[in-house]
Design a protein around this motif. Structure first.
Motif, PDB file in Angstrom:
ATOM      1  N   SER A 195     -11.082   9.774  -4.401  1.00 19.73           N
ATOM      2  CA  SER A 195     -10.692   8.645  -5.253  1.00 19.73           C
ATOM      3  C   SER A 195      -9.805   9.110  -6.398  1.00 19.73           C
ATOM      4  CB  SER A 195     -11.943   7.950  -5.796  1.00 19.73           C
ATOM      5  OG  SER A 195     -12.751   7.471  -4.739  1.00 19.73           O
ATOM      6  N   LEU A 224      -5.654   3.368  -2.916  1.00 20.63           N
ATOM      7  CA  LEU A 224      -7.074   3.505  -3.248  1.00 20.63           C
ATOM      8  C   LEU A 224      -7.888   2.352  -2.639  1.00 20.63           C
ATOM      9  CD1 LEU A 224      -9.401   4.836  -4.784  1.00 20.63           C
ATOM     10  CD2 LEU A 224      -8.718   3.520  -6.808  1.00 20.63           C
ATOM     11  N   LEU A 232     -10.929   2.595   0.041  1.00 22.34           N
ATOM     12  CA  LEU A 232     -12.252   1.994  -0.126  1.00 22.34           C
ATOM     13  C   LEU A 232     -12.603   1.085   1.046  1.00 22.34           C
ATOM     14  CD1 LEU A 232     -12.155   1.110  -3.935  1.00 22.34           C
ATOM     15  CD2 LEU A 232     -13.214   3.091  -2.842  1.00 22.34           C
TER      16      LEU A 232
END
Length: 990
Positions: A425, A437, A441
């Protein structure tokens, strides 16, 4: 490969002195844990490791001279063996079976040196070789078949001959595939310089015959090599790839049978990914003498050692050395062979056999493919998550370095152990790649299991915030573009796309997102639409409906309310707002939902009804209430009262009158005729001055005087109709008509004679109920009698007729009374004749038998030698005692007690209860009866009012049960119970 890792290949001496003194080993073949050796003295030695046994076969037949075994060929199952022996007398071929103790010579192959044999692996059996292809030294290809039972070859056919370059056939391989109702053959053959491929459908003879008029496909690789070999790697009875040991190198490729890649000539091209491995990569100037293939490696015999070459990386991974027996000759390893069924390899020298074992050769193939950047193949060969992480990490780092952040995020999301979630991350946060990002996720969520609930919730919440941030950034870009008067269609498209993607994410994650946190996030970012969408997903329909009402979208709010899992209380809560927004759509939705309770909708309907409406506008509340009353048959007084009040406020009272005249409770037993409150309806109608309705309500409440009085103020005909409704009470009806007559007389104006004429005409409408004398008091005192002369005369004539009628009725009554007196006198002389043999209906004894005390009825004393008895007009006769017993037994308990009480009273008075029936009473006795006579008369009426056999008493006995409750014990005594005995079960034989 890591040199410290365990070796994948190992060499062990399997059999020493394998030739058993029959010369040196010249050839070897293996299959299904069976090894067959050929020696220089013409012996065939068979080792069966499953049976731990071996035996020798002498192929020389005792002939002297040099009889050396040239080649040995063994099928994969280890049952069929073909041997070629070359001696001074020429070449001979033999066939032997695993069950035979003596080989059979193949006479049709005499003189032919067989260098190669291809077995039909798909169809071969233990009993039959099926089609077998043989390649000879002079470049000919033959087909042969042998059945173990025949002890000889079935046929030998010449299939093909190399004419262009007649070289020796050094290797043959065959594969078959089923095609509809036939078979397709794939054949590869090699010579020292060429590789030929043949294919076709039908029989082998047909396939090779087709090449007489078309070109043969071949690959030519000139060069010198000690021995040209062709090998197929077999996996699950199917060839996967081939390798040709040629003079120029190892020519290899994948085999894809049935790939449907055809050339212009119609041949199927079943070779893919062809390549040539040059010997220079082996690091040795000596060319291989023999070749064996495994799943991932080539085993190359070079001198006295075997080099293991990875066929993917084309690097030498191991070198295998052999420990020769002490008395072995110094010529070294002769060749290699493989047992495809057992998955092992063998090497042999002139006297010994060595086994080359394979130990998980594919364990490091993932690293090999990874080094070659063949990531899909590397993943396919990974054995554990750590290896997969290495592959994903290499791909992710490569994509990250290439600034392909979305692709890098997808690969990083698959890593579970090598890198932590935080490290990955931070890599994207450090470079400001919020979109990448978010992708990371999302992919991470896809790879997590359901057990990681906390991690899933946190990542989903973070993803939600990233989506919201992306949406705001796109909105800011749109605002900037608007200020600069620049139109970006692509920006709007991106905005709509991210909105749809975000909503899809919310739908997928609704069960893992924390409800309160997510709603606060959506609210803080001002995303009302998404907040409503999420509330709908979480079934918080109150928020959704409230939003739609604020937006004025009635239809959408109603659609939400109509969902089956929406609480019905929300219908009542939002009904006032919805009906004010769109009364038509709201009422239509109410009418479509039969589960609603109209009583709970009354506040909303009253709010709507209190608002002013146009005259021509359809009153939606009235429409709904009418639907409830007439279609749903609602009985709630509140609903009926509300509908009545709305009717009363309309200018036209026709609907109100129709409603009042409807008898909603008709057909019900003791049910009301209406469900509204009549008193409330009367007050309402009086207030709204709906007089006709008031008249109807008065009449319904049986207040007929008030109804007529009010009707006289509205319409005379209405009053007359109300007066006629009273049919049972003649006095009341007359009173009502007098009220109407008085009103008519008082209201009439004009000439007196005209008034009198109208009053007399009114009398005719009463159908004789009123007479002229009834209405005379309503006229003024100074009215002349002459004006009523005609009416008075008519009335007097009617009275005269009535008097005459009364006289006739009195005469008829007097005549009837005389007849009754005569009948009473005649009754005293009535008698009945009893037959001497007449029997009693109860005891079956004769009626005229002299009686004793046991035949005396209680309450009677004997009046003669005979017992008292009763005779009925039907002819049945009973002793008094028998009749009393029968009636008290069959009648009701109350009546029986009444009879016994009368008996008791008669006994107390000491009076004879039975008299001689032949002596009837006189007229004087009829008029003056003593108390005893009255009791006796009542007693006779109680027991002898009708014949017990012909009257109602017998009819009532039909419904009585045969067995009375007090007889239950006697009934049980008649029950048949089985006799319990021990049973002996005998077996039955069929």
């Amino acid at each position: 490969m890591d040199p410290t890792s365990a070796r994948a290949f190992s060499v062990d001496l399997l059999v020493g002195h394998a030739s058993k003194g029959h010369g040196v080993i010249t050839s070897m073949a293996a299959g299904n844990d069976v090894i067959v050796l050929g020696t220089s003295k013409g012996f065939l030695i068979r080792y069966d490791f499953n049976m731990a046994d071996s035996f020798d076969l002498d192929l020389s037949g005792g002939r002297g001279g040099d009889q050396q075994v040239h080649r040995v060929f063994l099928d994969p199952g280890g049952s069929h063996c073909i041997v070629t022996v070359v001696g001074s007398g020429g070449a001979e071929s033999y066939y032997t079976h695993a069950k035979w103790a003596k080989p059979r010579i193949l006479t049709r192959l005499k003189g032919l040196v067989v260098n190669a044999v291809a077995w039909n692996r798909q169809q071969i059996t233990e009993a039959s070789t099926r089609e077998v292809i043989l390649g000879t030294e002079n470049g000919e290809i033959y087909e042969m078949a042998v059945d173990e039972a025949d002890k000889k070859e079935k046929y030998v056919k010449l299939l093909f001959e190399l004419t262009e370059l007649p070289e020796a056939i050094m290797g043959l391989q065959m594969e078959t595939a089923a095609v509809i109702s036939s078979t397709r053959y794939y054949v590869m053959a090699v010579t020292p310089t060429r590789l030929y491929s043949f294919t076709g459908i039908g029989s082998l003879e047909t396939v090779f015959a087709s090449y007489s008029d078309r070109a043969v496909h071949f690959m030519e690789l000139p060069g010198e090599i000690p021995n040209s070999e062709l090998h197929f790697f077999i996996h699950q009875r199917r060839a996967k790839y081939f390798a040709w040991l040629s003079g120029a190198g190892i020519y290899h490729g994948d085999l894809n049978f049935g790939a449907q890649h055809s050339s212009t000539s119609g041949d199927e091209n079943f070779v893919e990914n062809k390549g040539l491995l040059d010997y220079s990569k082996l690091g040795d100037c000596v060319k291989p003498r023999s070749l064996a293939v495994s799943e991932f490696h080539y085993l190359l015999l070079m001198g006295n050692k075997v080099k293991v070459l990875n066929r993917i990386s084309q690097q030498i991974v191991e070198e295998l050395k052999f420990n020769h027996a002490s008395d072995s000759v110094s010529n070294g390893i002769i060749g290699l062979c493989s047992d495809a069924t057992a998955g092992v390899f063998f090497a042999y020298d002139e006297s010994s056999i060595f086994q080359v074992s394979v130990h998980d050769e594919g364990r490091d193939m993932w690293q090999v493919y990874l080094d070659m950047k063949e990531y899909a193949a590397a993943l396919a060969h990974c054995r554990n998550p750590f290896q997969r992480d290495q592959v994903y990490l290499v791909q992710a780092d490569a994509a990250f370095c290439a600034k392909d952040f979305y692709r890098a995020a997808s690969f990083y999301a698959k890593i579970n152990y090598t890198l932590s979630f935080e490290e990955i991350s931070l890599k994207f946060i450090a470079i400001g790649e919020q979109d990448a990002l978010r992708t990371f996720l999302l992919r991470k969520l896809d790879n997590l299991t359901r057990d990681d609930k906390c991690q899933i919730t946190m990542i989903s919440t973070w993803t939600t915030e990233l989506y919201l941030d992306k949406i705001n950034r796109l909105l800011l870009e749109d605002d900037t573009a608007t200020v600069n008067n620049v139109s970006f269609a692509s920006s709007d498209s991106d905005y709509q796309s991210i909105i749809m993607e975000f909503r899809a994410f919310l739908s997928d994650s609704k069960d893992v997102l924390d409800e309160a946190t997510t709603m606060r996030l959506l609210e803080s970012y001002g995303r009302v639409d998404e907040l409503v969408f999420f509330a709908s997903l979480k079934e918080h329909y109150e928020i959704v409906i409230h939003h739609y009402i604020q937006q004025g979208e009635t239809k959408k709010a109603l659609e939400v309310l109509q969902k089956p899992n929406v609480c019905i209380d929300l219908q009542y809560k939002f009904a006032p707002d919805l009906i004010m927004l769109d009364a038509y759509e709201t009422v239509e939705a109410w009418m479509a939902n039969n589960k609603l309770n109209p009583r709970k909708l009354i506040p909303a309907m009253m709010r709507y009804a209190s608002e002013p409406h146009a005259k021509n506008e359809t009153h939606e509340v009235i429409k709904y209430l009418e639907y409830c009353v007439h279609h749903l048959h609602n009985e709630d007084p509140g609903v009926h009262n509300l509908l009545l009040s709305l009717y009363a406020k309309q200018e036209d009272d026709s609907a109100l009158l129709r409603f009042l005249q409807c008898k909603f409770g008709k057909g019900r037993i003791s049910g009301p005729e209406c469900f509204y409150d009549p008193k409330y309806a009367l007050r309402l109608c009086l207030k709204e001055k709906r007089m006709r309705a008031c008249v109807h309500i008065y009449s319904m409440m049986s207040m007929h005087e008030e109804a007529v009085a009010l009707a006289l103020q509205v319409d005379l005909d209405l009053a007359m109709a109300e007066a006629d409704k009273v049919e049972e009470d003649e006095d009341l009806r007359k009173k009502l008509w007098l009220m109407i007559a008085k009103h008519v007389i008082e209201e009439e104006k004009g000439v007196k004679r005209e008034n009198i004429r109208k009053a007399i005409a009114f009398l005719k409408e009463t159908n004789g109920l009123l007479k002229i004398e009834d209405i005379l008091p309503f006229f003024p005192d100074f009215t002349l009698i002459d004006d009523f002369k005609e009416a008075i005369c008519s009335s007097l004539e009617d009275y005269n007729k009535q008097i005459q009628k009364l006289k006739e009725d009195m005469h008829d009554a007097t005549h009837g009374a005389d007849n009754i007196r005569n009948d009473i006198s005649a009754l005293a002389q009535r008698y009945a004749v009893i037959d001497r043999d007449e029997e009693c209906g109860g005891c079956k004894r004769k009626i005229l038998t002299s009686g004793g005390t046991n035949l005396m009825a209680r309450g009677y004393t004997p009046g003669g030698p005979m017992a008292p008895f009763y005779v009925f007009p039907c002819g049945h006769a009973f002793h008094a005692q028998c009749l009393i017993a029968h009636v008290t037994r069959c009648t009701s308990q109350t009546h029986a007690e009444y009879i016994l009480d009368l008996q008791k009273q008669l006994n107390l008075l000491g009076v004879n209860a039975v008299k001689d029936k032949s002596a009837g009473p006189s007229e004087d006795s009829i008029t003056s009866m003593t108390p005893a006579d009255k009791l006796r008369s009542q007693f006779d009426d109680a027991i002898a009012s009708e014949c017990p056999f012909c009257g109602d008493l017998m009819i009532r006995e039909i419904s009585l049960p045969f067995i009375l409750p007090e007889e239950a014990q006697e009934l049980a005594s008649w029950e048949i119970k089985p006799h319990v005995t021990s049973q002996k079960i005998l077996p039955m034989t069929i």
